[in-house]
Motif scaffolding. Structure first.
Motif, PDB file in Angstrom:
ATOM      1  N   LEU A  38       0.821  -1.207   0.000  1.00 29.18           N
ATOM      2  CA  LEU A  38       0.000   0.000   0.000  1.00 29.18           C
ATOM      3  C   LEU A  38       0.861   1.265   0.000  1.00 29.18           C
ATOM      4  O   LEU A  38       0.555   2.242  -0.688  1.00 29.18           O
ATOM      5  N   ILE A  39       1.940   1.233   0.763  1.00 22.91           N
ATOM      6  CA  ILE A  39       2.814   2.407   0.854  1.00 22.91           C
ATOM      7  C   ILE A  39       3.679   2.548  -0.397  1.00 22.91           C
ATOM      8  O   ILE A  39       3.776   3.632  -0.993  1.00 22.91           O
ATOM      9  N   MET A  40       4.311   1.471  -0.823  1.00 23.97           N
ATOM     10  CA  MET A  40       5.269   1.529  -1.922  1.00 23.97           C
ATOM     11  C   MET A  40       4.606   1.645  -3.296  1.00 23.97           C
ATOM     12  O   MET A  40       5.074   2.382  -4.172  1.00 23.97           O
ATOM     13  N   GLU A  41       3.510   0.906  -3.493  1.00 30.50           N
ATOM     14  CA  GLU A  41       2.871   0.886  -4.813  1.00 30.50           C
ATOM     15  C   GLU A  41       1.686   1.831  -4.915  1.00 30.50           C
ATOM     16  O   GLU A  41       1.530   2.520  -5.920  1.00 30.50           O
ATOM     17  N   ASP A  42       0.856   1.852  -3.868  1.00 31.64           N
ATOM     18  CA  ASP A  42      -0.349   2.684  -3.933  1.00 31.64           C
ATOM     19  C   ASP A  42      -0.126   4.092  -3.386  1.00 31.64           C
ATOM     20  O   ASP A  42      -1.019   4.936  -3.493  1.00 31.64           O
ATOM     21  N   GLN A  43       1.052   4.308  -2.790  1.00 29.59           N
ATOM     22  CA  GLN A  43       1.427   5.652  -2.324  1.00 29.59           C
ATOM     23  C   GLN A  43       0.463   6.212  -1.266  1.00 29.59           C
ATOM     24  O   GLN A  43       0.132   7.396  -1.275  1.00 29.59           O
ATOM     25  N   VAL A  44      -0.010   5.344  -0.368  1.00 29.57           N
ATOM     26  CA  VAL A  44      -0.936   5.828   0.658  1.00 29.57           C
ATOM     27  C   VAL A  44      -0.202   6.696   1.677  1.00 29.57           C
ATOM     28  O   VAL A  44       1.001   6.534   1.910  1.00 29.57           O
ATOM     29  N   ASP A  45      -0.946   7.607   2.263  1.00 31.44           N
ATOM     30  CA  ASP A  45      -0.408   8.495   3.303  1.00 31.44           C
ATOM     31  C   ASP A  45      -0.761   8.007   4.699  1.00 31.44           C
ATOM     32  O   ASP A  45      -0.077   8.354   5.669  1.00 31.44           O
ATOM     33  N   ILE A  46      -1.862   7.258   4.812  1.00 34.40           N
ATOM     34  CA  ILE A  46      -2.364   6.821   6.111  1.00 34.40           C
ATOM     35  C   ILE A  46      -2.746   5.343   6.039  1.00 34.40           C
ATOM     36  O   ILE A  46      -3.422   4.921   5.104  1.00 34.40           O
ATOM     37  N   LEU A  47      -2.328   4.577   7.043  1.00 37.21           N
ATOM     38  CA  LEU A  47      -2.800   3.212   7.228  1.00 37.21           C
ATOM     39  C   LEU A  47      -3.832   3.225   8.349  1.00 37.21           C
ATOM     40  O   LEU A  47      -3.713   3.997   9.301  1.00 37.21           O
ATOM     41  N   ALA A  48      -4.849   2.370   8.242  1.00 41.21           N
ATOM     42  CA  ALA A  48      -5.867   2.290   9.282  1.00 41.21           C
ATOM     43  C   ALA A  48      -6.333   0.853   9.419  1.00 41.21           C
ATOM     44  O   ALA A  48      -6.353   0.098   8.447  1.00 41.21           O
ATOM     45  N   SER A  49      -6.713   0.475  10.640  1.00 40.94           N
ATOM     46  CA  SER A  49      -7.162  -0.895  10.883  1.00 40.94           C
ATOM     47  C   SER A  49      -8.094  -0.943  12.081  1.00 40.94           C
ATOM     48  O   SER A  49      -7.914  -0.216  13.054  1.00 40.94           O
ATOM     49  N   ALA A  50      -9.085  -1.846  11.982  1.00 39.74           N
ATOM     50  CA  ALA A  50      -9.993  -2.072  13.106  1.00 39.74           C
ATOM     51  C   ALA A  50      -9.520  -3.217  13.989  1.00 39.74           C
ATOM     52  O   ALA A  50     -10.033  -3.411  15.074  1.00 39.74           O
ATOM     53  N   GLY A  51      -8.610  -4.011  13.576  1.00 35.44           N
ATOM     54  CA  GLY A  51      -8.139  -5.152  14.356  1.00 35.44           C
ATOM     55  C   GLY A  51      -7.624  -6.227  13.423  1.00 35.44           C
ATOM     56  O   GLY A  51      -7.664  -6.032  12.217  1.00 35.44           O
ATOM     57  N   ALA A  52      -7.135  -7.297  13.937  1.00 37.26           N
ATOM     58  CA  ALA A  52      -6.953  -7.598  15.357  1.00 37.26           C
ATOM     59  C   ALA A  52      -5.703  -6.903  15.892  1.00 37.26           C
ATOM     60  O   ALA A  52      -4.957  -6.278  15.140  1.00 37.26           O
TER      61      ALA A  52
END
Length: 222
Positions: A38-52
């Motif tokens: 996600l960071i390297m290819e999709d160039q996202v600025d923020i990661l988010a997760s509900a769990g676990a």
């Protein structure tokens, strides 16, 4: 829904928000691999997760290494803002201490004194268990832990052997840190084996999905 609503208002700082979803499969190694993609290819600025929590710990490490923001909105393990603390991580959900301290406090004016603890065999399960055992002693001094089990997450179909142990221990209540299908199956099977409504289960999950599944079996959940 939130992304669409915000984009209609002009996005964030004048830029359109793009939402990209990946499935961690509830596995830390999968989360690690996909977060890097996600960071390297999709160039996202923020990661988010509900769990676990184990997944969130993995994502926290990746976000920190790339100096990206990480927002966790469901993972509850205390370690995430303790031993695994990062200046890039922000939790917007309760933690184990919040939830299980509240449950322990709620027992102070109830007649239950013999508690059986069942939490999953993972990082958040042990966090739930540790907090409850500490807090029930602090707020209900004459409480007793009469047994404890840590079944593997999403692997048990027949909770009968665990329920038999709870009944044999003469528990007044069960502190149940399970969730998803494990929570539903455990409570349904407990009701069928004699822990009838309103025998109490203390849980951090009382959301619409499991409650709709449990129907009247859900009476007695705190």
């Amino acid at each position: 829904f939130a992304v669409d609503e915000q984009n209609e208002k002009g996005g964030l700082f004048g830029k359109k928000i793009e939402y990209i979803a990946e499935d961690s499969e509830w596995k830390a190694d999968v989360a690690n691999r996909k977060a890097r993609k996600l960071i390297m290819e999709d160039q996202v600025d923020i990661l988010a997760s509900a769990g676990a929590s184990a997944v969130s710990i993995a994502l926290n490490k990746v976000a920190t290494s790339y100096k990206k923001l990480f927002i966790l909105y469901g993972a509850n393990a205390d370690d995430l803002m303790g031993r695994e603390f990062s200046r890039y991580a922000f939790r917007v959900a309760q933690n184990s201490h919040n939830i299980y301290t509240a449950l322990a406090l709620s027992m102070a004016n109830k007649p239950y004194r013999r508690f059986y603890v069942m939490t999953p065999d993972n990082v958040v399960g042990y966090s739930f268990s540790k907090t409850f055992k500490e807090q029930i002693k602090a707020h209900v001094p004459d409480a007793k832990i009469v047994g404890e089990d840590n079944p593997p997450l999403f692997s048990v179909k027949d909770f009968g052997p665990y329920i038999t142990k709870i009944i044999a221990a003469k528990a007044d209540a069960v502190t149940l840190g399970l969730f998803g299908p494990d929570l539903i199956n455990m409570i349904k099977q407990s009701r069928a084996m004699g822990l009838k409504v309103p025998f109490p289960f203390l849980t951090h999950i009382a959301e619409p999905y499991p409650m709709n599944e449990l129907k009247d079996d859900g009476v007695g959940l705190y």
